[in-house]
Design a protein around this motif. Structure first.
Motif, mmCIF file in Angstrom:
data_model
loop_
_atom_site.group_PDB
_atom_site.id
_atom_site.type_symbol
_atom_site.label_atom_id
_atom_site.label_comp_id
_atom_site.label_asym_id
_atom_site.label_seq_id
_atom_site.Cartn_x
_atom_site.Cartn_y
_atom_site.Cartn_z
ATOM 1 N N LEU A 193 0.853 -1.182 0.000
ATOM 2 C CA LEU A 193 0.000 0.000 0.000
ATOM 3 C C LEU A 193 0.894 1.239 0.000
ATOM 4 O O LEU A 193 1.939 1.243 0.640
ATOM 5 N N THR B 132 -2.013 8.258 7.944
ATOM 6 C CA THR B 132 -1.341 7.282 8.802
ATOM 7 C C THR B 132 -0.261 7.945 9.663
ATOM 8 O O THR B 132 0.123 7.432 10.710
ATOM 9 N N CYS C 71 0.947 -6.148 9.888
ATOM 10 C CA CYS C 71 0.516 -5.735 8.542
ATOM 11 C C CYS C 71 1.346 -4.524 8.114
ATOM 12 O O CYS C 71 0.818 -3.481 7.742
ATOM 13 N N THR C 72 2.642 -4.667 8.154
ATOM 14 C CA THR C 72 3.539 -3.516 7.996
ATOM 15 C C THR C 72 3.622 -2.986 6.571
ATOM 16 O O THR C 72 3.951 -1.825 6.356
ATOM 17 N N CYS D 87 6.239 1.528 6.672
ATOM 18 C CA CYS D 87 6.269 2.965 6.982
ATOM 19 C C CYS D 87 6.026 3.256 8.462
ATOM 20 O O CYS D 87 6.695 4.127 9.045
ATOM 21 N N ILE D 88 5.111 2.525 9.105
ATOM 22 C CA ILE D 88 4.795 2.833 10.503
ATOM 23 C C ILE D 88 5.967 2.423 11.406
ATOM 24 O O ILE D 88 6.527 3.238 12.140
ATOM 25 N N ASN E 287 -2.130 -0.924 10.904
ATOM 26 C CA ASN E 287 -3.057 -0.328 9.939
ATOM 27 C C ASN E 287 -3.490 -1.481 9.048
ATOM 28 O O ASN E 287 -2.961 -1.671 7.961
ATOM 29 N N PRO E 288 -4.426 -2.304 9.505
ATOM 30 C CA PRO E 288 -4.765 -3.516 8.749
ATOM 31 C C PRO E 288 -5.692 -3.180 7.579
ATOM 32 O O PRO E 288 -6.188 -2.057 7.507
ATOM 33 N N PRO E 289 -5.917 -4.130 6.702
ATOM 34 C CA PRO E 289 -6.914 -3.895 5.642
ATOM 35 C C PRO E 289 -8.274 -3.673 6.307
ATOM 36 O O PRO E 289 -8.647 -4.460 7.171
ATOM 37 N N ALA F 201 -4.061 -5.737 0.850
ATOM 38 C CA ALA F 201 -3.795 -4.660 1.810
ATOM 39 C C ALA F 201 -5.029 -3.815 2.086
ATOM 40 O O ALA F 201 -5.015 -2.958 2.962
HETATM 41 N N1 GLN Z 1 1.244 -0.501 7.393
HETATM 42 C C1 GLN Z 1 1.213 -0.101 6.029
HETATM 43 C C2 GLN Z 1 0.671 1.309 5.908
HETATM 44 O O1 GLN Z 1 0.144 1.845 6.830
HETATM 45 C C3 GLN Z 1 0.383 -1.078 5.190
HETATM 46 C C4 GLN Z 1 -1.022 -1.184 5.624
HETATM 47 C C5 GLN Z 1 -1.800 -2.221 4.834
HETATM 48 O O2 GLN Z 1 -1.257 -2.888 3.961
HETATM 49 N N2 GLN Z 1 -3.055 -2.354 5.151
HETATM 50 O O3 GLN Z 1 0.760 1.926 4.886
#
Ligand code: GLN
Length: 276
Positions: A91, A97, A117-118, A122-123, A181-183, A205
């Motif tokens: 993503l 974010t 779910c990195t 970025c986080i 930051n999950p889907p 994502a």
């Molecule tokens: N953690 C990543 C972001 O915030 C990816 C999140 C995701 O794939 N849902 O951009």
């Protein structure tokens, strides 16, 4: 053709292709191909453009006309003032974010942090760089995404642990802070998103299943084994998910549960502290 002619041609083509904000998009691609900033452009816009650069620019225009997001074309973006590489396996980091990261930064010092779910990383990487954390673990189900996160950790010169895992399945140990930051988009709503997102960003994502809440539910269900007593959980959420996610967290024994807003004034973060 002069530089001004080339830029004009870019604007016209993107506008005809229905790309939103064609002027800004054309400028971004143009400055990338011609290695030029605004000031220099104003000084030399009547100079003849190099054929080779025009070719590169035209190739990038073709991609943008297909509604491939700018960031995937250029392969880079910025998040929390730091450089991040991106490709179609992750993503594209969003400005909203950054509000999530700002909240985590208030409590991250000396803590063991897990970013679930990195994606691009970025986080977790921003936290590793700016948050004085004790340790940062980045995890994702996608090996391709983790490869991007690994490059980004190197680019930003931070030490992180990378774990390929379907949520907590292969995670060992426990953490003071879990951030994710999950889907979270409802499956049915994905087809209504702009083409850049629905056709080019990874569905994996975005898709939070039928009600968009699958990942919050799955994470909270087993959080007991991975979050230390008094630990913090931080989620990014969709604008209409604050109430439901807060309720799930309270039911699991979180206190100080709060919903926070993004820069547009929409609910964007739910956070809470776990029971002792
Ligand atoms: N953690 C990543 C972001 O915030 C990816 C999140 C995701 O794939 N849902 O951009």
């Amino acid at each position: 053709m002069t530089l001004a002619d080339v830029l004009q041609m870019g604007k016209r083509r993107l506008s005809e292709a229905g790309v939103p904000e064609p002027e800004w998009n054309a400028w971004y691609l143009f400055s990338h191909c011609f290695h030029i900033n605004r000031n220099r452009y104003f000084l030399c816009s009547e100079e003849i453009a190099a054929e080779e650069n025009i070719k590169t620019f035209e190739n990038l225009l073709v991609e943008r006309e297909k509604r491939i997001p700018l960031e995937y074309i250029i392969h880079e973006t910025e998040f929390m003032g730091l450089p991040f590489q991106v490709n179609e396996h992750v993503l594209i980091p969003r400005q909203d974010t950054e509000c999530l990261v700002e909240e985590v930064l208030k409590v991250s010092e000396g803590k063991d942090v897990l970013d679930l779910c990195t994606g691009s990383g970025c986080i977790g990487i921003s936290l590793a760089k700016l948050g004085k954390c004790k340790s940062v673990t980045l995890s994702d189900i996608s090996g391709e995404a983790l490869a991007v996160a690994e490059k980004n950790a190197r680019k930003n010169d931070v030490a992180v642990r990378l774990v390929e895992s379907d949520l907590f399945r292969d995670i060992r140990g426990s953490f003071d802070i879990i951030v994710s930051n999950p889907p979270y988009i409802r499956s049915k709503e994905i087809d209504e998103l702009m083409p850049e997102v629905r056709e080019h960003e990874p569905r994996l994502a975005l898709d939070g299943s039928e009600d968009g809440l699958l990942f919050y539910r799955s994470i909270i269900k087993v959080i007991n084994s991975f979050l230390k007593p008094n630990g913090w959980l931080f989620f990014e959420i969709g604008w209409n998910q604050g109430e439901e996610v807060s309720r799930m967290m309270r039911e699991e024994g979180f206190h100080a549960v709060e919903v926070k807003k993004d820069l547009a004034g929409l609910d964007r973060i739910v956070q809470g502290q776990y029971r002792e």
